[in-house]
Design an enzyme around this catalytic site. Structure first.
Site, PDB file in Angstrom:
ATOM      1  N   LYS A  62       0.860  -1.189   0.000  1.00 46.16           N
ATOM      2  CA  LYS A  62       0.000   0.000   0.000  1.00 46.16           C
ATOM      3  C   LYS A  62       0.899   1.243   0.000  1.00 46.16           C
ATOM      4  O   LYS A  62       1.896   1.284   0.722  1.00 46.16           O
ATOM      5  CB  LYS A  62      -0.883  -0.034   1.250  1.00 46.16           C
ATOM      6  CG  LYS A  62      -1.853   1.127   1.386  1.00 46.16           C
ATOM      7  CD  LYS A  62      -2.660   0.958   2.668  1.00 46.16           C
ATOM      8  CE  LYS A  62      -3.673   2.073   2.849  1.00 46.16           C
ATOM      9  NZ  LYS A  62      -4.506   1.867   4.058  1.00 46.16           N
ATOM     10  N   SER A 137      -9.276   1.694   3.209  1.00 44.18           N
ATOM     11  CA  SER A 137      -8.483   2.471   2.258  1.00 44.18           C
ATOM     12  C   SER A 137      -7.481   1.618   1.479  1.00 44.18           C
ATOM     13  O   SER A 137      -6.888   2.068   0.519  1.00 44.18           O
ATOM     14  CB  SER A 137      -7.749   3.587   2.998  1.00 44.18           C
ATOM     15  OG  SER A 137      -6.926   3.059   4.012  1.00 44.18           O
ATOM     16  N   SER A 161      -9.434  -0.653   7.403  1.00 45.32           N
ATOM     17  CA  SER A 161      -8.932  -0.444   6.043  1.00 45.32           C
ATOM     18  C   SER A 161      -8.266  -1.648   5.390  1.00 45.32           C
ATOM     19  O   SER A 161      -7.952  -1.621   4.212  1.00 45.32           O
ATOM     20  CB  SER A 161      -7.962   0.736   6.007  1.00 45.32           C
ATOM     21  OG  SER A 161      -8.657   1.920   6.245  1.00 45.32           O
TER      22      SER A 161
END
Length: 454
Positions: A62, A137, A161
Site C-alpha cells: 500500500k 483504504s 482499512s
C-alpha cells in the site's frame, strides 16, 4: 520445489499483469528493483542453496509505506513526487526473508476513506465487479491479491482499512493485535489504532507473513515481543468452545437483509458443530463510529500538521509564509483529508476538547472494558464485516456520512486494539473473527474451523 518456473519469470509475469490491469490498483511499479532481487534468488537456487518460505515471492505494498528510493505518494497530490529516504520495519523484515516488492498500491489518500476513490490515481475498481468500489483504504492491495497480481499485499488498518476491502473482494485480511507489528515507516493516520496488516488468499499465507513481520522494534515503542504462530497449532480449534456475536449489529436497521440472513445462517452452522453461541450486548454502531472518528480525526489533524510544503511535499509559494502554508495545504489535500483535519482541529480546540475529545477517550475505555468482559465468557467474537455490499463507484463521494457508517462493524475492534480477521465466507462481504489482545493465533484457528464448516 519443481523448478518449473524461474523466480525472474514469476516476477516478470506479475509485473506484466499489473501493468496491463484496468482496475487502477497501481501507483508505481518497482520493476528494476524486483527483477534485480529475483535474479539473486535464481542464482541462489542454481547454486543449490536452501531458500526460505517467502524467498522470491512477489508482494504489493500500500502506498503509505516507506521503501527506500521509491515513491511514497499516499495517493495524494501533496506527496506525488516524494521518495522514501528509508524503509519501513515491516517491509524490511519481508525483504530480509527474501520476499520481493513489485508494486506500490493505490489507496485512499493518506488512508482517508472506505472506498479507495479518494485518490489522485483514479478510483480502484472491485475485483469481482469493476463498476463497484474496491473498498478502502487498502483497496489496491485487496484487488491485486484477489486478481492474483500479487501473492500477498501489505495494507494498513486504522478503522477497518484492511478488513473491509478484503470483504469486498472475497479474500483474507488481518488486522493484528495493536503493537504486534512495528508501525515505523508507515505514514501515521491515527497512531493509536494504525496497524500493519497482510492480505492474502489463504490462512496459511496470512500466518507466514504475520510471523515474519511481528516483533519488537526499538523504533516503535508500542511494539512488543510475540510468539511465533506454529503451522500445526492453527489446524485444531478444540479449545474454542464459545462464540459470541453482537445482537445490535444484526438487529440494526442499517444492515442489508441478505447479509443479516446469511450471518444468522452461519451462526446456526456453527451451533450445529457443537460450539456454544452467545448473543452479546455492545455499544450502538453510531456510538462506535462517532467515537472512532472523533479520535481518528484528532490524531490525523495532529499527524498531518507536518505536511506544509517545507520539509515534505509540493510547496506552493504565496505572499508570505503563513499564506504559503495555507495555499499548499488547501490546494494539495483532498476534500476528505481537509474534512478530517478541520474536524480534528475542532475536536482538539479550546472549549471543545473537554466536551468532545475527552468524552471520546472515556468511551474508548468503556469499549475496551466491554471487550474484556466479553472475552471472559466467549473465546472469539464473530460479526459481519460490513452492513452492506460494496457501493457503485461515485456513490460514496456524494455522501461522506454513509461512507463513515460503512465502517460501523470494523471500528469497534480497532478501538479495542484487538486481532481481527476478515474471511471470505459466511456473507457476501465475508465474516470478521476477533479475539482478545495478543490472541492472533486463536483468530487463525477459528478461521480454519469456519473454512471447513461454512
Amino acid at each position: 520445489m519443481n523448478k518449473e518456473i524461474t523466480c525472474t519469470d514469476l516476477v516478470q509475469e506479475k509485473l506484466t499483469l499489473l501493468k496491463q490491469n484496468t482496475h487502477q490498483t497501481v501507483n508505481s511499479l518497482l520493476h528494476t528493483l524486483a527483477i534485480d532481487l529475483a535474479s539473486k534468488v535464481d542464482s541462489k537456487i542454481a547454486s543449490g542453496e536452501t531458500i526460505g518460505l517467502l524467498e522470491g515471492i512477489p508482494f504489493g505494498i500500500k502506498d503509505v509505506y516507506m521503501l527506500q528510493g521509491t515513491y511514497a505518494t499516499a495517493s495524494s497530490e501533496l506527496l506525488k513526487n516524494y521518495k522514501s529516504a528509508y524503509t519501513a520495519t515491516a517491509i524490511q523484515k519481508l525483504m530480509d526473508a527474501g520476499a520481493i516488492p513489485i508494486v506500490k498500491e493505490n489507496c485512499d489518500s493518506f488512508g482517508h476513506g472506505s472506498s479507495s476513490e479518494n485518490t489522485i490515481f483514479g478510483a480502484v475498481k472491485n475485483a469481482l465487479n469493476p463498476e463497484l468500489v474496491g473498498g478502502g483504504s487498502s483497496g489496491g492491495s485487496a484487488v491485486n491479491v484477489a486478481k492474483d497480481y500479487t501473492v500477498f499485499s501489505i495494507g494498513g488498518d486504522t478503522g477497518g482499512s484492511v478488513r473491509q476491502p478484503a470483504g469486498y473482494n472475497n479474500i483474507y485480511g488481518l488486522k493484528p493485535t495493536y503493537g504486534r507489528i512495528s508501525r515505523y515507516g508507515l505514514m501515521a493516520y491515527a497512531s493509536s489504532t494504525d496497524c500493519v496488516g497482510p492480505l492474502a488468499k489463504s490462512i496459511e499465507d496470512i500466518r507466514i507473513v504475520l510471523n515474519v513481520m511481528s516483533g519488537q522494534d526499538i523504533k516503535d515503542q508500542t511494539t512488543y515481543a510475540s510468539n511465533e504462530i506454529d503451522k500445526d497449532s492453527i489446524l485444531s480449534s478444540k479449545d474454542i468452545k464459545t462464540v459470541g456475536y453482537f445482537k445490535n449489529f444484526v438487529e440494526n436497521d442499517a444492515i442489508d437483509a441478505q447479509i443479516k440472513s446469511d450471518f444468522l445462517a452461519s451462526i446456526e452452522k456453527i451451533k450445529a458443530k457443537g460450539v456454544e453461541v452467545k448473543a452479546l450486548d455492545f455499544f450502538e454502531s453510531e456510538t462506535l463510529v462517532s467515537t472512532y472518528y472523533t479520535l481518528a480525526m484528532a490524531e490525523t489533524a495532529s499527524n498531518l500538521s507536518r505536511l506544509d510544503g517545507t520539509n515534505y511535499g509540493q510547496r506552493i509559494e504565496a505572499e508570505n509564509l503563513k499564506e504559503t502554508y495555507a495555499v499548499t495545504r488547501s490546494e494539495n489535500f483532498s476534500e476528505e483529508t481537509k474534512r478530517r483535519i478541520v474536524g480534528g482541529n475542532q475536536v482538539l480546540s479550546q472549549g471543545f476538547s473537554d466536551e468532545i475529545y475527552l468524552k471520546g477517550l472515556a468511551l474508548r475505555d468503556q469499549i475496551s472494558e466491554n471487550f474484556e468482559n466479553d472475552f471472559a465468557v466467549v473465546d472469539v467474537i464473530l460479526s459481519p464485516v460490513t452492513p452492506d455490499t460494496p457501493p457503485k463507484i461515485g456513490d460514496s463521494l456524494k455522501d461522506p456520512l454513509a461512507m463513515y457508517l460503512s465502517d460501523a462493524y470494523t471500528v469497534g475492534f480497532s478501538l479495542g486494539q484487538l486481532p481481527t480477521l476478515t474471511i471470505p465466507q459466511g456473507t457476501a462481504t465475508g465474516l470478521q473473527i476477533s479475539a482478545a489482545k495478543n490472541n492472533d493465533e486463536l483468530v487463525l484457528k477459528f478461521a480454519n474451523f469456519l473454512k471447513d464448516t461454512l
